[in-house]
Motif scaffolding. Sequence first.
Motif, PDB file in Angstrom:
ATOM      1  N   ALA A  45       0.832  -1.204   0.000  1.00  0.00           N
ATOM      2  CA  ALA A  45       0.000   0.000   0.000  1.00  0.00           C
ATOM      3  C   ALA A  45       0.868   1.256   0.000  1.00  0.00           C
ATOM      4  O   ALA A  45       0.613   2.202  -0.755  1.00  0.00           O
ATOM      5  CB  ALA A  45      -0.934  -0.004   1.215  1.00  0.00           C
ATOM      6  N   ILE A  46       1.907   1.254   0.821  1.00  0.00           N
ATOM      7  CA  ILE A  46       2.833   2.392   0.862  1.00  0.00           C
ATOM      8  C   ILE A  46       3.480   2.583  -0.508  1.00  0.00           C
ATOM      9  O   ILE A  46       3.546   3.696  -1.029  1.00  0.00           O
ATOM     10  CB  ILE A  46       3.896   2.193   1.961  1.00  0.00           C
ATOM     11  N   SER A  47       3.934   1.498  -1.083  1.00  0.00           N
ATOM     12  CA  SER A  47       4.584   1.556  -2.397  1.00  0.00           C
ATOM     13  C   SER A  47       3.631   2.090  -3.468  1.00  0.00           C
ATOM     14  O   SER A  47       4.021   2.908  -4.313  1.00  0.00           O
ATOM     15  CB  SER A  47       5.093   0.169  -2.773  1.00  0.00           C
ATOM     16  N   ALA A  48       2.378   1.644  -3.438  1.00  0.00           N
ATOM     17  CA  ALA A  48       1.396   2.091  -4.431  1.00  0.00           C
ATOM     18  C   ALA A  48       1.123   3.589  -4.304  1.00  0.00           C
ATOM     19  O   ALA A  48       1.050   4.301  -5.314  1.00  0.00           O
ATOM     20  CB  ALA A  48       0.096   1.309  -4.277  1.00  0.00           C
ATOM     21  N   ILE A  49       0.993   4.071  -3.087  1.00  0.00           N
ATOM     22  CA  ILE A  49       0.732   5.504  -2.887  1.00  0.00           C
ATOM     23  C   ILE A  49       1.941   6.322  -3.312  1.00  0.00           C
ATOM     24  O   ILE A  49       1.797   7.351  -3.989  1.00  0.00           O
ATOM     25  CB  ILE A  49       0.333   5.796  -1.432  1.00  0.00           C
ATOM     26  N   GLU A  50       3.129   5.880  -2.931  1.00  0.00           N
ATOM     27  CA  GLU A  50       4.339   6.601  -3.337  1.00  0.00           C
ATOM     28  C   GLU A  50       4.483   6.624  -4.858  1.00  0.00           C
ATOM     29  O   GLU A  50       4.895   7.630  -5.434  1.00  0.00           O
ATOM     30  CB  GLU A  50       5.565   5.986  -2.672  1.00  0.00           C
TER      31      GLU A  50
END
Length: 107
Positions: A45-50
């Motif tokens: 999720a963090i990777s997708a938002i970044e």
Amino acid sequence: MIYKFKSKADGDLIMLEPQGRRVLEIIGKDAGPKGIITAGQIPAAISAIEGAIAHEEAMKKSAGSEGAEPADGPSSTEGITLRQRAKPFLDMLRRSQEAESDVVWGV
């Protein structure tokens, strides 16, 4: 509708429907009234938002060099970037990741 995100690792986070829905869609979650991001799903999720933030910034930079306004999302007309909107949510995800805690909403 208002999204109220909760985690044992952080205080509650409230987002209005358009911004909450956008963040949930970015991470591939159903933007329904209830849901969960498990501790195991948080890194993705963090990777997708970044990634979405980087994409938006690249689009704005490209549009700025061409002298045109980007037309790819609500933030392009509001003047508030995805980076600004998503920062509190990213902070919650990072704290939850450190504590190995789930993030839930609507419960």
